[in-house]
Every structure is written in structure tokens, then in C-alpha cells.
Write a protein that holds these residues in place. Structure first.
Motif, PDB file in Angstrom:
ATOM      1  N   LYS A 160     -20.939  -1.984  -8.382  1.00  0.00           N
ATOM      2  CA  LYS A 160     -21.858  -1.111  -9.010  1.00  0.00           C
ATOM      3  C   LYS A 160     -22.371  -1.012 -10.480  1.00  0.00           C
ATOM      4  O   LYS A 160     -23.080  -0.773 -10.928  1.00  0.00           O
TER       5      LYS A 160
ATOM      6  N   SER B 241      -5.321  -2.683  -1.819  1.00  0.00           N
ATOM      7  CA  SER B 241      -6.413  -0.983  -2.331  1.00  0.00           C
ATOM      8  C   SER B 241      -7.154  -1.175  -3.573  1.00  0.00           C
ATOM      9  O   SER B 241      -7.930  -0.840  -4.121  1.00  0.00           O
TER      10      SER B 241
ATOM     11  N   ARG C  67      -8.534   3.692   0.577  1.00  0.00           N
ATOM     12  CA  ARG C  67      -8.304   2.767   1.543  1.00  0.00           C
ATOM     13  C   ARG C  67      -6.590   2.422   1.548  1.00  0.00           C
ATOM     14  O   ARG C  67      -6.802   1.416   2.713  1.00  0.00           O
ATOM     15  N   GLY C  68      -6.036   2.569   1.277  1.00  0.00           N
ATOM     16  CA  GLY C  68      -4.168   2.094   1.308  1.00  0.00           C
ATOM     17  C   GLY C  68      -3.685   2.898   2.314  1.00  0.00           C
ATOM     18  O   GLY C  68      -3.729   1.761   3.326  1.00  0.00           O
TER      19      GLY C  68
ATOM     20  N   LEU D  99      -5.626   1.035   5.313  1.00  0.00           N
ATOM     21  CA  LEU D  99      -5.198  -0.453   5.534  1.00  0.00           C
ATOM     22  C   LEU D  99      -3.408  -0.862   6.262  1.00  0.00           C
ATOM     23  O   LEU D  99      -3.658  -1.990   7.362  1.00  0.00           O
TER      24      LEU D  99
ATOM     25  N   GLU E 153       0.939  -1.313   0.029  1.00  0.00           N
ATOM     26  CA  GLU E 153      -0.275  -0.351  -0.219  1.00  0.00           C
ATOM     27  C   GLU E 153       0.734   1.313   0.278  1.00  0.00           C
ATOM     28  O   GLU E 153       0.406   2.302  -0.964  1.00  0.00           O
TER      29      GLU E 153
ATOM     30  N   GLU F 234       1.257   6.178  -6.949  1.00  0.00           N
ATOM     31  CA  GLU F 234       0.138   7.374  -7.356  1.00  0.00           C
ATOM     32  C   GLU F 234       0.944   8.583  -7.160  1.00  0.00           C
ATOM     33  O   GLU F 234       0.048   9.379  -7.879  1.00  0.00           O
TER      34      GLU F 234
ATOM     35  N   LEU G  16     -15.202  -3.759   3.879  1.00  0.00           N
ATOM     36  CA  LEU G  16     -16.120  -4.130   2.601  1.00  0.00           C
ATOM     37  C   LEU G  16     -16.724  -5.527   2.768  1.00  0.00           C
ATOM     38  O   LEU G  16     -17.438  -6.119   1.750  1.00  0.00           O
TER      39      LEU G  16
ATOM     40  N   GLU H 263     -17.900   1.908   2.574  1.00  0.00           N
ATOM     41  CA  GLU H 263     -17.992   0.807   1.896  1.00  0.00           C
ATOM     42  C   GLU H 263     -18.264   1.243  -0.165  1.00  0.00           C
ATOM     43  O   GLU H 263     -17.350  -0.049  -0.978  1.00  0.00           O
ATOM     44  N   MET H 264     -18.879   2.215  -0.004  1.00  0.00           N
ATOM     45  CA  MET H 264     -19.391   2.249  -1.667  1.00  0.00           C
ATOM     46  C   MET H 264     -18.415   2.618  -2.136  1.00  0.00           C
ATOM     47  O   MET H 264     -17.804   3.294  -3.358  1.00  0.00           O
ATOM     48  N   ALA H 265     -17.559   3.679  -1.744  1.00  0.00           N
ATOM     49  CA  ALA H 265     -15.731   3.944  -2.328  1.00  0.00           C
ATOM     50  C   ALA H 265     -15.078   3.545  -2.701  1.00  0.00           C
ATOM     51  O   ALA H 265     -14.665   2.276  -2.667  1.00  0.00           O
ATOM     52  N   GLU H 266     -14.543   3.984  -4.105  1.00  0.00           N
ATOM     53  CA  GLU H 266     -13.878   3.182  -4.655  1.00  0.00           C
ATOM     54  C   GLU H 266     -12.427   3.801  -4.528  1.00  0.00           C
ATOM     55  O   GLU H 266     -11.349   2.405  -5.573  1.00  0.00           O
TER      56      GLU H 266
ATOM     57  N   VAL I  32     -15.233  -3.365  -5.875  1.00  0.00           N
ATOM     58  CA  VAL I  32     -16.349  -1.906  -5.683  1.00  0.00           C
ATOM     59  C   VAL I  32     -16.895  -1.288  -7.097  1.00  0.00           C
ATOM     60  O   VAL I  32     -18.161  -1.332  -7.070  1.00  0.00           O
TER      61      VAL I  32
ATOM     62  N   GLY J  75     -10.597  -0.980  -5.053  1.00  0.00           N
ATOM     63  CA  GLY J  75     -11.744  -0.420  -5.220  1.00  0.00           C
ATOM     64  C   GLY J  75     -11.538  -0.999  -7.102  1.00  0.00           C
ATOM     65  O   GLY J  75     -13.219  -0.621  -7.396  1.00  0.00           O
TER      66      GLY J  75
ATOM     67  N   MET K 188     -11.213   5.278   7.806  1.00  0.00           N
ATOM     68  CA  MET K 188     -11.532   3.985   6.231  1.00  0.00           C
ATOM     69  C   MET K 188     -12.867   4.470   5.365  1.00  0.00           C
ATOM     70  O   MET K 188     -13.857   4.675   6.701  1.00  0.00           O
TER      71      MET K 188
ATOM     72  N   ILE L 278     -20.589  -5.646   1.880  1.00  0.00           N
ATOM     73  CA  ILE L 278     -21.514  -5.611   0.672  1.00  0.00           C
ATOM     74  C   ILE L 278     -20.165  -6.438  -0.169  1.00  0.00           C
ATOM     75  O   ILE L 278     -21.435  -7.309  -1.256  1.00  0.00           O
TER      76      ILE L 278
END
Lengths: 138, 110
Positions: free
Chosen positions: B66, B55, A107-108, A111, A48, A55, B93, A101-104, B62, B59, A98, B96
Motif C-alpha cells: 500500500k 502472518s 490471518r493468524g 492460516l 501463529e 498479542e 496473497l 487480500e488488502m487486510a494487514e 501488505v 501484514g 480468511m 496481489i
């Protein structure tokens, strides 16, 4: 054998980061006293942080990194230093938050924080330096 | 470039993942899910061969969930090992994306 150091370096591109998996696998094989689950979670954190460097490293494609790993009787400690511009996204207090849950994304670092006993960021001269520690019951 | 093997049968698409579902393959993973949804909006992601997910891979899952739901389907995961299950739990996660033991389990009652 403990107290051993491993060092590798590369460029902040996904292909070079794959070396880190191999290094941790080698360290695990050479140090069977490290619990498998601790290696696994440490590897999760290391990747991560490595992803974070890929990134956010600027200038893109020109950031170099050096990774050092120290194995002791009851811990793994890694230092990931990169030559990129100062990382502005570090907020130690928020590093455990964190996302929903629906975030894309996002989380790096949470986590990594969740699986490490210590996670620290420092700007050291011209380098960003991440320090990661995971301990176990020896 | 990772090849994503997708098999469609009985209205369900099964995507088989590689050993590492990480940043290097996350974009192609999203594409593979989108391509699968175009054939069948019920998608099972087979994580049986996967020893490591990061992660970026989460991603993509998720995002895929969707995409499936927008198409009137859903996404289920199967065969997750210890690292994948731990990471799903730590990121919440698993609420879901409840891991099913096998692809057959994931396909059941669908």
C-alpha cells in the motif's frame, strides 16, 4: 522412535517464542520419519498460535506459557497452555475465514486452521489451552 | 534488532529479508519498507534467505504494498521458498503479491 514428548516453557514475549522454532527443528531432526512439509506447516500453525498468545495475552508481559509436543507415527500434536486471562476471540465456526487480500491483520488463526487437521481452544481452570494436530500418511 | 539491508539502483530498491520474517521483526520490516519507498517507490522484497514467514510478516508486506502504491510505485517479491509460497497461497496473497523466482525477474520490465 515415536510417542516422544517435548516440553518447554517461557513468557509470552516474542523473544521467548523463538524457542519454538528450535524445538520443532530438534524434533524433526530426531524423527526423520516426519515429512519435511508437515513439519513446516505444523511450525507455521504453532507460531501463529504463539503469536496470538503474545498479542492477546493479558496482563501484557506477565503471561507464562508451556508448550508440549507429541510425535507419533503419523501425527504431530501440540498443546500450548498459557496463564493469561480468558481468550475472548475464539469462534470455531469463523476460524477458517480468511480476511481480504488488502487486510494487514487477522490471518493468524485462519492460516493455522488451514494447515491443521484439528485446532481447538479450551479454557481450563486458570489457563487458555490450544490443541493442534497435523496428520500425514504413514 | 534485525538489520534490513536495502540497495537502491536504477530507481528500484531491493530489501533483503532475514531467515525469519516473524512477529519479532514485523515492525522493523515495515520501517525498512517505508525507508526504501522514500528512496525509490519501486521496491523488491528479496525473500531468498527467508525460510519462515508468519502472518505478522504478511501484514507488513501488505502494508508495504500500500505504501509503495500510494507513492506511485509498487512492491514485488522475489526468491520465495516453499514455506513462503505455501503461506501466500493459503492466504490468497499470491493474487496481489505474485512471487518472482529471482530479484532479476522482479526487476524486469519495470
Amino acid at each position: 522412535m515415536t510417542g516422544e514428548h517435548y516440553d518447554i516453557e517461557g513468557l509470552a514475549v516474542p523473544r521467548d517464542m523463538e524457542q519454538l522454532h528450535d524445538l520443532l527443528e530438534r524434533a524433526s531432526t530426531e524423527h526423520p520419519h516426519i515429512p519435511a512439509s508437515d513439519v513446516m506447516m505444523f511450525e507455521t500453525a504453532v507460531m501463529e498460535l504463539a503469536n496470538n498468545v503474545v498479542e492477546h495475552g493479558r496482563p501484557v508481559g506477565q503471561v507464562a506459557w508451556r508448550f508440549s509436543l507429541e510425535v507419533s507415527a503419523d501425527s504431530l500434536t501440540a498443546r500450548l497452555a498459557d496463564s493469561g486471562e480468558e481468550y475472548a476471540g475464539w469462534d470455531a465456526a469463523a476460524s477458517h475465514d480468511m480476511p481480504g487480500e488488502m487486510a494487514e491483520s487477522g490471518r493468524g488463526l485462519p492460516l493455522a486452521s488451514a494447515v491443521l487437521d484439528e485446532l481447538d481452544y479450551q479454557r481450563d481452570g486458570a489457563s487458555n489451552v490450544w490443541t493442534m494436530v497435523r496428520r500425514w500418511q504413514a | 534488532m534485525t538489520e534490513w539491508q536495502t540497495d537502491v539502483s536504477d530507481g528500484v530498491a531491493v530489501i533483503v529479508c532475514p531467515a525469519r520474517v516473524s512477529m519479532a521483526v514485523a515492525a522493523s520490516f515495515r520501517d525498512a519498507i517505508a525507508a526504501a519507498v522514500a528512496q525509490a517507490p519501486k521496491v523488491v522484497v528479496d525473500l531468498g534467505p527467508t525460510a519462515f514467514i508468519d502472518s505478522s510478516g504478511l501484514g507488513a508486506l501488505v502494508s508495504g504494498l500500500k505504501t509503495c502504491r500510494q507513492a506511485g510505485g509498487d512492491l514485488r517479491i522475489a526468491g520465495a521458498g516453499e514455506q513462503v509460497r505455501t503461506v501466500l497461497r493459503l492466504t490468497n496473497l499470491d493474487r496481489i503479491l505474485r512471487p518472482q523466482d529471482t530479484v532479476e525477474d522482479a526487476r524486469r520490465d519495470w
